[in-house]
Design a protein around this motif. Structure first.
Motif, PDB file in Angstrom:
ATOM      1  N   TYR A   9      23.695 -17.559  -3.804  1.00  0.00           N
ATOM      2  CA  TYR A   9      22.560 -18.476  -3.941  1.00  0.00           C
ATOM      3  C   TYR A   9      21.441 -17.818  -4.732  1.00  0.00           C
ATOM      4  CZ  TYR A   9      24.673 -20.294   0.413  1.00  0.00           C
ATOM      5  OH  TYR A   9      25.535 -20.751   1.380  1.00  0.00           O
ATOM      6  N   THR A  10      20.772 -18.593  -5.562  1.00  0.00           N
ATOM      7  CA  THR A  10      19.539 -18.149  -6.200  1.00  0.00           C
ATOM      8  C   THR A  10      18.394 -18.692  -5.358  1.00  0.00           C
ATOM      9  OG1 THR A  10      20.601 -18.210  -8.371  1.00  0.00           O
ATOM     10  CG2 THR A  10      18.185 -18.170  -8.323  1.00  0.00           C
ATOM     11  N   TRP A  16      12.029 -16.257   0.364  1.00  0.00           N
ATOM     12  CA  TRP A  16      12.986 -15.384   1.038  1.00  0.00           C
ATOM     13  C   TRP A  16      12.888 -15.456   2.559  1.00  0.00           C
ATOM     14  CZ3 TRP A  16      17.327 -13.168  -0.327  1.00  0.00           C
ATOM     15  CH2 TRP A  16      17.596 -12.966  -1.674  1.00  0.00           C
ATOM     16  N   ASP A  17      11.695 -15.312   3.111  1.00  0.00           N
ATOM     17  CA  ASP A  17      11.555 -15.278   4.571  1.00  0.00           C
ATOM     18  C   ASP A  17      12.029 -16.587   5.202  1.00  0.00           C
ATOM     19  OD1 ASP A  17      10.623 -12.684   4.463  1.00  0.00           O
ATOM     20  OD2 ASP A  17       8.511 -13.258   4.574  1.00  0.00           O
ATOM     21  N   ALA A  18      11.615 -17.706   4.638  1.00  0.00           N
ATOM     22  CA  ALA A  18      12.021 -19.014   5.169  1.00  0.00           C
ATOM     23  C   ALA A  18      13.527 -19.192   5.019  1.00  0.00           C
ATOM     24  CB  ALA A  18      11.263 -20.135   4.460  1.00  0.00           C
ATOM     25  N   PHE A  19      14.070 -18.808   3.870  1.00  0.00           N
ATOM     26  CA  PHE A  19      15.508 -18.916   3.654  1.00  0.00           C
ATOM     27  C   PHE A  19      16.273 -18.107   4.696  1.00  0.00           C
ATOM     28  CE2 PHE A  19      19.306 -16.796   2.077  1.00  0.00           C
ATOM     29  CZ  PHE A  19      20.130 -17.888   1.866  1.00  0.00           C
ATOM     30  N   LEU A  20      15.881 -16.853   4.889  1.00  0.00           N
ATOM     31  CA  LEU A  20      16.598 -15.996   5.830  1.00  0.00           C
ATOM     32  C   LEU A  20      16.491 -16.489   7.268  1.00  0.00           C
ATOM     33  CD1 LEU A  20      15.877 -12.496   4.293  1.00  0.00           C
ATOM     34  CD2 LEU A  20      18.082 -13.707   4.358  1.00  0.00           C
ATOM     35  N   ASP A  21      15.360 -17.077   7.622  1.00  0.00           N
ATOM     36  CA  ASP A  21      15.230 -17.663   8.964  1.00  0.00           C
ATOM     37  C   ASP A  21      16.274 -18.754   9.180  1.00  0.00           C
ATOM     38  OD1 ASP A  21      13.131 -16.000   9.680  1.00  0.00           O
ATOM     39  OD2 ASP A  21      11.577 -17.505   9.289  1.00  0.00           O
ATOM     40  N   VAL A  22      16.418 -19.631   8.205  1.00  0.00           N
ATOM     41  CA  VAL A  22      17.401 -20.716   8.317  1.00  0.00           C
ATOM     42  C   VAL A  22      18.819 -20.159   8.230  1.00  0.00           C
ATOM     43  CG1 VAL A  22      18.258 -22.841   7.253  1.00  0.00           C
ATOM     44  CG2 VAL A  22      15.796 -22.445   7.439  1.00  0.00           C
ATOM     45  N   TRP A  23      19.045 -19.224   7.328  1.00  0.00           N
ATOM     46  CA  TRP A  23      20.376 -18.642   7.162  1.00  0.00           C
ATOM     47  C   TRP A  23      20.862 -18.017   8.469  1.00  0.00           C
ATOM     48  CZ3 TRP A  23      21.953 -13.452   7.418  1.00  0.00           C
ATOM     49  CH2 TRP A  23      23.286 -13.243   7.078  1.00  0.00           C
ATOM     50  N   PHE A  39      30.037 -10.016   5.034  1.00  0.00           N
ATOM     51  CA  PHE A  39      28.902  -9.233   4.546  1.00  0.00           C
ATOM     52  C   PHE A  39      27.814 -10.177   4.068  1.00  0.00           C
ATOM     53  CE2 PHE A  39      31.625  -9.715   0.781  1.00  0.00           C
ATOM     54  CZ  PHE A  39      30.721 -10.251  -0.131  1.00  0.00           C
ATOM     55  N   ALA A  40      26.633  -9.637   3.894  1.00  0.00           N
ATOM     56  CA  ALA A  40      25.511 -10.384   3.315  1.00  0.00           C
ATOM     57  C   ALA A  40      24.613  -9.389   2.605  1.00  0.00           C
ATOM     58  CB  ALA A  40      24.733 -11.123   4.400  1.00  0.00           C
ATOM     59  N   PHE A  41      24.232  -9.714   1.364  1.00  0.00           N
ATOM     60  CA  PHE A  41      23.370  -8.851   0.567  1.00  0.00           C
ATOM     61  C   PHE A  41      22.249  -9.666  -0.057  1.00  0.00           C
ATOM     62  CE2 PHE A  41      27.513  -6.701   0.348  1.00  0.00           C
ATOM     63  CZ  PHE A  41      27.146  -5.446   0.797  1.00  0.00           C
ATOM     64  N   ALA A  42      21.047  -9.133   0.008  1.00  0.00           N
ATOM     65  CA  ALA A  42      19.885  -9.758  -0.630  1.00  0.00           C
ATOM     66  C   ALA A  42      19.462  -8.898  -1.807  1.00  0.00           C
ATOM     67  CB  ALA A  42      18.738  -9.886   0.365  1.00  0.00           C
ATOM     68  N   ASP A  43      19.500  -9.454  -3.001  1.00  0.00           N
ATOM     69  CA  ASP A  43      18.993  -8.799  -4.206  1.00  0.00           C
ATOM     70  C   ASP A  43      17.667  -9.482  -4.524  1.00  0.00           C
ATOM     71  OD1 ASP A  43      18.344  -7.941  -6.748  1.00  0.00           O
ATOM     72  OD2 ASP A  43      20.350  -8.251  -7.584  1.00  0.00           O
ATOM     73  N   ARG A  44      16.630  -9.031  -3.862  1.00  0.00           N
ATOM     74  CA  ARG A  44      15.320  -9.688  -3.995  1.00  0.00           C
ATOM     75  C   ARG A  44      14.774  -9.586  -5.410  1.00  0.00           C
ATOM     76  NH1 ARG A  44      12.574 -10.679   1.269  1.00  0.00           N
ATOM     77  NH2 ARG A  44      14.077 -10.108   2.867  1.00  0.00           N
ATOM     78  N   GLU A  45      15.057  -8.505  -6.091  1.00  0.00           N
ATOM     79  CA  GLU A  45      14.566  -8.326  -7.465  1.00  0.00           C
ATOM     80  C   GLU A  45      15.097  -9.415  -8.386  1.00  0.00           C
ATOM     81  OE1 GLU A  45      15.029  -5.087 -11.005  1.00  0.00           O
ATOM     82  OE2 GLU A  45      14.606  -4.311  -8.988  1.00  0.00           O
ATOM     83  N   GLN A  46      16.380  -9.759  -8.238  1.00  0.00           N
ATOM     84  CA  GLN A  46      16.994 -10.800  -9.072  1.00  0.00           C
ATOM     85  C   GLN A  46      16.942 -12.174  -8.421  1.00  0.00           C
ATOM     86  OE1 GLN A  46      18.156 -10.297 -12.277  1.00  0.00           O
ATOM     87  NE2 GLN A  46      17.130  -8.348 -11.944  1.00  0.00           N
ATOM     88  N   GLY A  47      16.516 -12.225  -7.147  1.00  0.00           N
ATOM     89  CA  GLY A  47      16.439 -13.503  -6.447  1.00  0.00           C
ATOM     90  C   GLY A  47      17.790 -14.062  -6.051  1.00  0.00           C
ATOM     91  N   VAL A  48      18.757 -13.169  -5.773  1.00  0.00           N
ATOM     92  CA  VAL A  48      20.121 -13.616  -5.478  1.00  0.00           C
ATOM     93  C   VAL A  48      20.532 -13.144  -4.081  1.00  0.00           C
ATOM     94  CG1 VAL A  48      22.541 -13.455  -6.170  1.00  0.00           C
ATOM     95  CG2 VAL A  48      20.752 -13.590  -7.905  1.00  0.00           C
ATOM     96  N   ASP A  80      16.066 -26.419   0.531  1.00  0.00           N
ATOM     97  CA  ASP A  80      14.691 -26.370   0.038  1.00  0.00           C
ATOM     98  C   ASP A  80      14.348 -25.006  -0.561  1.00  0.00           C
ATOM     99  OD1 ASP A  80      14.430 -28.937   1.013  1.00  0.00           O
ATOM    100  OD2 ASP A  80      13.251 -28.344   2.769  1.00  0.00           O
ATOM    101  N   TYR A  81      15.129 -23.980  -0.238  1.00  0.00           N
ATOM    102  CA  TYR A  81      14.810 -22.611  -0.647  1.00  0.00           C
ATOM    103  C   TYR A  81      15.754 -22.067  -1.718  1.00  0.00           C
ATOM    104  CZ  TYR A  81      12.666 -23.393   3.849  1.00  0.00           C
ATOM    105  OH  TYR A  81      11.966 -23.951   4.896  1.00  0.00           O
ATOM    106  N   VAL A  82      16.663 -22.906  -2.181  1.00  0.00           N
ATOM    107  CA  VAL A  82      17.698 -22.482  -3.124  1.00  0.00           C
ATOM    108  C   VAL A  82      17.587 -23.306  -4.402  1.00  0.00           C
ATOM    109  CG1 VAL A  82      20.202 -22.354  -3.472  1.00  0.00           C
ATOM    110  CG2 VAL A  82      19.220 -21.829  -1.222  1.00  0.00           C
ATOM    111  N   THR A  83      17.610 -22.625  -5.559  1.00  0.00           N
ATOM    112  CA  THR A  83      17.554 -23.360  -6.823  1.00  0.00           C
ATOM    113  C   THR A  83      18.945 -23.676  -7.367  1.00  0.00           C
ATOM    114  OG1 THR A  83      17.398 -21.326  -8.134  1.00  0.00           O
ATOM    115  CG2 THR A  83      15.321 -22.396  -7.500  1.00  0.00           C
ATOM    116  N   GLU A  84      19.903 -22.784  -7.109  1.00  0.00           N
ATOM    117  CA  GLU A  84      21.285 -23.043  -7.511  1.00  0.00           C
ATOM    118  C   GLU A  84      22.211 -22.218  -6.637  1.00  0.00           C
ATOM    119  OE1 GLU A  84      22.426 -21.271 -11.462  1.00  0.00           O
ATOM    120  OE2 GLU A  84      20.261 -21.025 -11.597  1.00  0.00           O
ATOM    121  N   TYR A  85      23.480 -22.591  -6.633  1.00  0.00           N
ATOM    122  CA  TYR A  85      24.437 -21.862  -5.816  1.00  0.00           C
ATOM    123  C   TYR A  85      25.822 -21.938  -6.433  1.00  0.00           C
ATOM    124  CZ  TYR A  85      25.766 -26.467  -4.069  1.00  0.00           C
ATOM    125  OH  TYR A  85      26.188 -27.760  -3.980  1.00  0.00           O
TER     126      TYR A  85
END
Length: 97
Positions: A9-10, A16-23, A39-48, A80-85
Motif C-alpha cells: 500500500y502507498t 501513518w498513525d491512523a493507518f496503523l491503528d486500523v491495520w 511479516f509487515a514492513f513500513a517504509d515511511r520514507e517512501q510511504g509504502v 481513507d489512508y491509502v492512495t494506491e495498492y
C-alpha cells in the motif's frame, strides 16, 4: 500448502498513525478467520507499507467470510489512508543455507 498474498500500500502523507491503528484491528479480524501474518514492513520514507498473509486451508473461502465480517466492514475506513495498492498471490521460495 498455504496460499500467500503479498500486499503493498502507498500511504497518504500524514496518515501513518491512523493507518496503523486500523491495520492492527484488521490483523485481529484476519487471524479470527484463520489467516496468518508472515511479516509487515513500513517504509515511511517512501510511504509504502508491505505485508504478507497466508492461509493453510482454503484461502479464497476464508477471504469471502473475512470480507463479509461486520467488524471488517467497519474497518473499510482503511481506504481513507491509502492512495494506491497492489495485492498479489505469491509463492514461497526456499532460501539456500
Amino acid at each position: 500448502m498455504a496460499e500467500i498474498e503479498l500486499k503493498r500500500y502507498t500511504i497518504k502523507d500524514g496518515a501513518w498513525d491512523a493507518f496503523l491503528d486500523v491495520w492492527r484491528q484488521i490483523v485481529r479480524v484476519r487471524r479470527r478467520h484463520g489467516f496468518g501474518v508472515l511479516f509487515a514492513f513500513a517504509d515511511r520514507e517512501q510511504g509504502v507499507f508491505t505485508w504478507a498473509i497466508d492461509h493453510q486451508e482454503d484461502f479464497d473461502k476464508a477471504a469471502v467470510a473475512y470480507y463479509e465480517d461486520p467488524e471488517r466492514k467497519r474497518l473499510e475506513v482503511v481506504e481513507d489512508y491509502v492512495t494506491e495498492y497492489e495485492i498479489r498471490k505469491v509463492e514461497r521460495v526456499e532460501i539456500p543455507q
